[in-house]
Design a protein around this motif. Structure first.
Motif, PDB file in Angstrom:
ATOM      1  N   PHE A 196       0.828  -1.210   0.000  1.00 16.27           N
ATOM      2  CA  PHE A 196       0.000   0.000   0.000  1.00 16.27           C
ATOM      3  C   PHE A 196       0.861   1.257   0.000  1.00 16.27           C
ATOM      4  O   PHE A 196       0.512   2.255  -0.617  1.00 16.27           O
ATOM      5  N   GLU A 197       1.976   1.189   0.724  1.00 17.52           N
ATOM      6  CA  GLU A 197       2.802   2.394   0.822  1.00 17.52           C
ATOM      7  C   GLU A 197       3.465   2.729  -0.503  1.00 17.52           C
ATOM      8  O   GLU A 197       3.880   3.854  -0.719  1.00 17.52           O
ATOM      9  N   GLN A 198       3.551   1.732  -1.383  1.00 15.96           N
ATOM     10  CA  GLN A 198       4.162   2.006  -2.686  1.00 15.96           C
ATOM     11  C   GLN A 198       3.180   2.576  -3.695  1.00 15.96           C
ATOM     12  O   GLN A 198       3.575   3.013  -4.757  1.00 15.96           O
ATOM     13  N   VAL A 199       1.898   2.543  -3.343  1.00 17.51           N
ATOM     14  CA  VAL A 199       0.900   3.066  -4.279  1.00 17.51           C
ATOM     15  C   VAL A 199       1.049   4.589  -4.343  1.00 17.51           C
ATOM     16  O   VAL A 199       1.090   5.258  -3.319  1.00 17.51           O
ATOM     17  N   ASP A 200       1.155   5.094  -5.555  1.00 23.52           N
ATOM     18  CA  ASP A 200       1.319   6.526  -5.773  1.00 23.52           C
ATOM     19  C   ASP A 200       0.088   7.260  -5.244  1.00 23.52           C
ATOM     20  O   ASP A 200      -1.028   7.022  -5.680  1.00 23.52           O
ATOM     21  N   VAL A 201       0.328   8.159  -4.307  1.00 20.69           N
ATOM     22  CA  VAL A 201      -0.789   8.799  -3.616  1.00 20.69           C
ATOM     23  C   VAL A 201      -1.610   9.694  -4.561  1.00 20.69           C
ATOM     24  O   VAL A 201      -2.792   9.915  -4.329  1.00 20.69           O
ATOM     25  N   THR A 202      -1.000  10.138  -5.663  1.00 18.40           N
ATOM     26  CA  THR A 202      -1.790  10.965  -6.586  1.00 18.40           C
ATOM     27  C   THR A 202      -2.919  10.151  -7.229  1.00 18.40           C
ATOM     28  O   THR A 202      -3.927  10.709  -7.627  1.00 18.40           O
ATOM     29  N   MET A 203      -2.738   8.816  -7.308  1.00 15.93           N
ATOM     30  CA  MET A 203      -3.818   7.968  -7.838  1.00 15.93           C
ATOM     31  C   MET A 203      -5.042   8.083  -6.932  1.00 15.93           C
ATOM     32  O   MET A 203      -6.182   8.119  -7.392  1.00 15.93           O
ATOM     33  N   ILE A 204      -4.778   8.102  -5.637  1.00 15.80           N
ATOM     34  CA  ILE A 204      -5.869   8.172  -4.663  1.00 15.80           C
ATOM     35  C   ILE A 204      -6.521   9.555  -4.731  1.00 15.80           C
ATOM     36  O   ILE A 204      -7.746   9.678  -4.749  1.00 15.80           O
TER      37      ILE A 204
END
Lengths: 231, 342
Positions: A117-125
């Motif tokens: 989860f921490e690797q998911v690019d936060v801009t996607m969220i």
């Protein structure tokens, strides 16, 4: 060889598989949930909660077994409460096997899920939010697919760990043939009874399952790492 | 259609303090990199929360620290085009658009295909974002954003990830798409060219503060403030001493200059754009004898850097001239081109 196999009671294999599958289902949902929860905490709380959730990974399983007994023993308040009100008993029962396997395997799922989860690019969220998507949709449709390789290796690792659980299982669930004797418990029993062939048979099965699992993880997570060049 | 914004936000040793009100249409937000301009858009979209202040869009309060209002991003109906486009990598183009339309509504497929056609993306439905060019990715992101039916569109440095040639074509395309859609647009950029081409009104941001707002053409013509002049691309700026209502001494250039406009008390600097300087052949009013420092040729123009020939420590001045012209001996500072700045 076939003579040997025909004499073996296969209940440990089925017990291990049942235990492993059920424990993995619990670890998946609670582990990913815990990973989500911990990520929302501030730095200090995160370190502490993470420490607690990771403990079963680093402690000897017997220590986890000791705590589980302390909680679920029928002579202790919580265990007695469960038994009297819900007719639920963990000590010397198959649910105890699942509980022990779950506790020991949990950190593997939790840590893998969190790293993924921490690797998911936060801009996607952020993008999902500005597009008007619900948090639930963002999580299941955007984050989980992006974190899929990490989650998959979390599932496989916790399953492998769950079917291999021995220490906490013997302490909480004991070693009752057909009821709580899983493969890893069977190995110890057979060796102490001098039945090396039967123990060897179980060893072979566990080694095979674990090996297949690890190769499977490499195939799954390797897919997203194909661009990584060796050095 | 209007945005009213007054916010304050502290983050990592930086304070954003922005206040402006726009009337709708295309608004450009111009500021140097790191001036906090993207943060303003993020606060409008609800991705970041200001420490205090108020944001209202067309009379709808999105954020108000005093009233305790902070609408979640999901409910703001603010479309945000991210610098990186933020296409969901595990989904095809079609799925990226489809996820925005709730449920299994009838005509979902038709709406997606219509949008793809409008953005010249037909045939790419089954591709993944990584299989698209930068320009195609940007169009997918725009199409996806428009499907979410935003009330206002925020563009965060929309062309920074594209190379020069592509950029020019895309800027024109995007202008067309957005005009067709008829929504208010805010564009953040550090490029004065983009802002000038794109926006009818603009806000100038420097070091987290909104300095100035107004019509884009007016601000470029008469920036009024030294920082604004710099950001709108005026390279020649000098501190001044006021000598009279229409006379000043430009201390960085060692020259007395006459102005057309009256020099107010608040004027501390003047600026002059390089292409408005006029070559001259003999001394006179507002004329400087020059000492050449260097010449740079770009494809279509020549940039000449010179000093005042008199006085050792004068700052360098830029002259932009046609490549066919000779480098002059004297330079005239036309009265009417001098920007009075405070």
């Amino acid at each position: 060889m076939w003579e040997l196999i025909s004499t073996i009671d296969f209940s440990p294999l089925f017990l291990s598989m049942k235990t492993g599958i059920l424990a993995t289902i619990f670890t998946f949902f609670l582990g990913t949930g815990a990973a989500r929860g911990v990520m929302k905490l501030n730095h200090r709380a995160k370190s502490i909660v993470d420490g607690i959730l990771t403990l079963p990974l680093v402690l000897p399983p017997t220590v986890a077994g000791f705590f589980l007994l302390l909680i679920f023993s029928l002579r202790r308040p919580f265990g007695a409460f469960l038994w009297e009100n819900y007719n639920v008993k963990m000590v010397q029962t198959w649910p105890g096997c699942v509980m022990a396997a779950f506790v020991i395997a949990f950190p593997l799922m939790y840590r893998n899920a969190r790293a993924a989860f921490e690797q998911v690019d936060v801009t996607m969220i952020y993008a999902g939010r500005t597009l008007g998507l619900s948090e639930r949709k963002i999580f299941w449709k955007i984050i989980v697919p992006m974190a899929a390789p990490g989650l998959a290796s979390g599932i496989v690792l916790s399953f492998s760990r769950a079917i291999g659980e021995y220490g906490a299982t013997t302490m909480l669930a004991g070693n009752i043939l057909g009821k709580t004797r899983t493969m890893s418990v069977a190995i110890a029993s057979e060796v102490s009874a001098g039945n090396w062939e039967i123990a060897g048979f179980w060893v072979l099965i566990i080694v095979m399952i674990s090996f297949i699992m690890v190769v499977f993880i490499n195939l799954v997570s390797g897919k997203s790492n194909q661009d990584v060049s060796g050095w | 259609m209007a945005l009213q914004l007054k916010i304050r936000k502290r983050f990592s040793g930086f304070e954003l303090n922005a206040e402006f009100e726009t009337e709708g249409g295309c608004t450009g937000i111009l500021g140097a990199s790191g001036s906090g301009k993207s943060m303003i858009l993020k606060c409008v979209a609800g991705i970041e929360t200001p420490d205090e202040g108020r944001i209202a869009l067309n009379g709808r309060v999105l954020f108000d620290s005093k009233a305790g209002i902070n609408q979640p991003a999901r409910q703001r109906h603010v479309g945000y085009l991210f610098q990186s486009y933020a296409l969901f990598p595990a989904m095809t183009v079609e799925a990226n658009l489809g996820i925005v339309i709730p449920g299994k509504r009838n005509g979902k497929q038709a709406a997606i295909y219509e949008m793809l056609r409008r953005f010249q993306l037909s045939g790419l439905e089954k591709r993944y974002p990584s299989q698209l060019s930068g320009g195609q990715q940007q169009r997918v992101a725009l199409a996806r954003m428009l499907l979410s039916a935003p009330e206002v569109i925020l563009l965060d440095e929309p062309f920074s990830a594209l190379d020069g040639f592509l950029k020019d074509a895309l800027q024109t395309d995007m202008l067309e798409f957005i005009k067709e859609y008829g929504k208010d647009v805010f564009m953040v950029s550090h490029s004065r060219d983009e802002i000038y081409k794109f926006s009818s009104q603009m806000v100038v941001i420097s070091e987290g503060k909104s300095l100035l707002q107004g019509g884009t053409r007016d601000i470029f013509k008469n920036p009024g403030l030294m920082e604004a002049a710099r950001l709108t691309g005026c390279k020649n700026i000098s501190a001044i001493q006021r000598l009279g209502d229409y006379e000043l001494y430009a201390s960085d250039w060692n020259i007395r200059l006459m102005t057309k406009e009256k020099i107010g008390d608040s004027i501390r600097y003047i600026g002059i754009r390089g292409h408005t300087l006029i070559p001259a052949s003999q001394p006179g009013e507002n004329i400087m004898k020059i000492r050449l420092w260097g010449v740079t040729d770009t494809p279509f123009e020549r940039q000449v850097l010179f000093h005042n020939a008199e006085g050792e420590d004068s700052d360098r001045i830029w002259l932009i001239q046609d490549k066919n012209e000779n480098i002059p001996l004297f330079i005239q500072f036309p009265k009417e081109e001098i920007l009075l700045l405070s």
